[in-house]
Design a protein around this motif. Structure first.
Motif, mmCIF file in Angstrom:
data_model
loop_
_atom_site.group_PDB
_atom_site.id
_atom_site.type_symbol
_atom_site.label_atom_id
_atom_site.label_comp_id
_atom_site.label_asym_id
_atom_site.label_seq_id
_atom_site.Cartn_x
_atom_site.Cartn_y
_atom_site.Cartn_z
ATOM 1 N N GLU A 4 -19.081 -41.022 -26.694
ATOM 2 C CA GLU A 4 -18.296 -41.453 -25.541
ATOM 3 C C GLU A 4 -18.072 -40.245 -24.638
ATOM 4 N N ARG A 5 -18.252 -40.426 -23.351
ATOM 5 C CA ARG A 5 -18.030 -39.379 -22.359
ATOM 6 C C ARG A 5 -16.581 -39.457 -21.910
ATOM 7 N N ILE A 6 -15.826 -38.376 -22.129
ATOM 8 C CA ILE A 6 -14.392 -38.382 -21.865
ATOM 9 C C ILE A 6 -14.030 -37.265 -20.895
ATOM 10 N N PHE A 7 -13.236 -37.587 -19.877
ATOM 11 C CA PHE A 7 -12.731 -36.560 -18.969
ATOM 12 C C PHE A 7 -11.817 -35.628 -19.763
ATOM 13 N N ALA A 8 -12.055 -34.308 -19.657
ATOM 14 C CA ALA A 8 -11.283 -33.341 -20.428
ATOM 15 C C ALA A 8 -10.310 -32.549 -19.564
ATOM 16 N N ALA A 9 -10.754 -32.102 -18.387
ATOM 17 C CA ALA A 9 -9.904 -31.246 -17.550
ATOM 18 C C ALA A 9 -10.585 -31.025 -16.199
ATOM 19 N N ASN A 10 -9.827 -30.483 -15.282
ATOM 20 C CA ASN A 10 -10.416 -29.980 -14.053
ATOM 21 C C ASN A 10 -10.938 -28.582 -14.334
ATOM 22 N N LEU A 11 -12.035 -28.215 -13.716
ATOM 23 C CA LEU A 11 -12.697 -26.943 -13.988
ATOM 24 C C LEU A 11 -11.762 -25.751 -13.807
ATOM 25 N N ASP A 12 -10.877 -25.801 -12.817
ATOM 26 C CA ASP A 12 -9.982 -24.658 -12.580
ATOM 27 C C ASP A 12 -8.877 -24.521 -13.635
ATOM 28 N N GLU A 13 -8.713 -25.509 -14.509
ATOM 29 C CA GLU A 13 -7.737 -25.423 -15.601
ATOM 30 C C GLU A 13 -8.284 -24.644 -16.800
ATOM 31 N N VAL A 14 -9.605 -24.534 -16.881
ATOM 32 C CA VAL A 14 -10.255 -23.878 -18.019
ATOM 33 C C VAL A 14 -10.499 -22.421 -17.648
ATOM 34 N N GLU A 15 -9.874 -21.504 -18.416
ATOM 35 C CA GLU A 15 -9.933 -20.085 -18.087
ATOM 36 C C GLU A 15 -10.662 -19.276 -19.144
ATOM 37 N N GLU A 16 -11.292 -18.217 -18.708
ATOM 38 C CA GLU A 16 -11.959 -17.258 -19.592
ATOM 39 C C GLU A 16 -10.891 -16.581 -20.455
ATOM 40 N N GLY A 17 -11.126 -16.525 -21.764
ATOM 41 C CA GLY A 17 -10.232 -15.791 -22.653
ATOM 42 C C GLY A 17 -8.926 -16.476 -23.006
ATOM 43 N N LYS A 28 -8.114 -33.049 -31.676
ATOM 44 C CA LYS A 28 -7.435 -31.944 -31.006
ATOM 45 C C LYS A 28 -8.507 -30.933 -30.619
ATOM 46 N N VAL A 29 -8.574 -30.632 -29.318
ATOM 47 C CA VAL A 29 -9.674 -29.857 -28.754
ATOM 48 C C VAL A 29 -9.147 -28.623 -28.034
ATOM 49 N N LEU A 30 -9.914 -27.530 -28.138
ATOM 50 C CA LEU A 30 -9.642 -26.310 -27.386
ATOM 51 C C LEU A 30 -10.775 -26.117 -26.394
ATOM 52 N N LEU A 31 -10.412 -25.912 -25.123
ATOM 53 C CA LEU A 31 -11.400 -25.623 -24.087
ATOM 54 C C LEU A 31 -11.189 -24.198 -23.605
ATOM 55 N N THR A 32 -12.272 -23.507 -23.334
ATOM 56 C CA THR A 32 -12.213 -22.158 -22.768
ATOM 57 C C THR A 32 -13.538 -21.890 -22.082
ATOM 58 N N LYS A 33 -13.649 -20.711 -21.479
ATOM 59 C CA LYS A 33 -14.920 -20.276 -20.899
ATOM 60 C C LYS A 33 -15.368 -19.022 -21.624
ATOM 61 N N VAL A 34 -16.670 -18.934 -21.865
ATOM 62 C CA VAL A 34 -17.293 -17.747 -22.436
ATOM 63 C C VAL A 34 -18.365 -17.307 -21.447
ATOM 64 N N ASN A 35 -18.152 -16.148 -20.831
ATOM 65 C CA ASN A 35 -19.069 -15.642 -19.795
ATOM 66 C C ASN A 35 -19.329 -16.695 -18.725
ATOM 67 N N GLY A 36 -18.263 -17.408 -18.318
ATOM 68 C CA GLY A 36 -18.354 -18.412 -17.272
ATOM 69 C C GLY A 36 -18.795 -19.785 -17.731
#
Length: 123
Positions: A4-17, A28-36
């Motif tokens: 299932e394709r689920i909306f997770a967040a707006n791109l600007d909410e997900v930060e590097e580090g 329960k999910v963790l979102l982050t950025k790794v090298n963008g």
């Protein structure tokens, strides 16, 4: 089992580090950025199921704050297994004791799709 394709967040909410914690599709999910690159992993260490949200992020990996296991955030691959107790590094001879007989396992990852300014997970 259908993904299932689920909306997770707006791109600007997900930060590097930093982790953005969400409950999506019953996980329960963790979102982050790794090298963008946006990545998503389960907020659950495969060692004892404890949360990773307070774990340290360094060089594209997260370290479990409880027993020191570390995982690649993009692939989920286990890098190190149970080398600490409640965040305190322990001598090598104790690592198997801390593992409680559990063999190293990978972290559960989720497929991420970015569409415009929105982030979706396939779960």
């Amino acid at each position: 089992m259908k993904m299932e394709r689920i909306f997770a967040a707006n791109l600007d909410e997900v930060e590097e580090g930093k982790f953005l914690t969400k409950t999506l599709g019953g996980s329960k999910v963790l979102l982050t950025k790794v090298n963008g690159q946006v990545c998503a992993v389960e907020n659950r260490c495969p060692h004892l199921g404890l949360p990773l949200a307070k774990g340290k992020i360094c060089d594209g990996a997260v370290t479990c704050p409880f027993h020191g296991s570390s995982f690649n955030l993009l692939s989920g691959e286990n890098i190190d297994w149970t080398n600490a107790f409640i965040g305190m590094p322990m001598p090598g001879w104790t690592h198997k004791l801390i593992a409680l007989g559990k063999l190293p396992q990978a972290l559960t990852t989720f497929m991420v799709e970015c569409e415009g300014e929105q982030v979706f997970l396939n779960m």
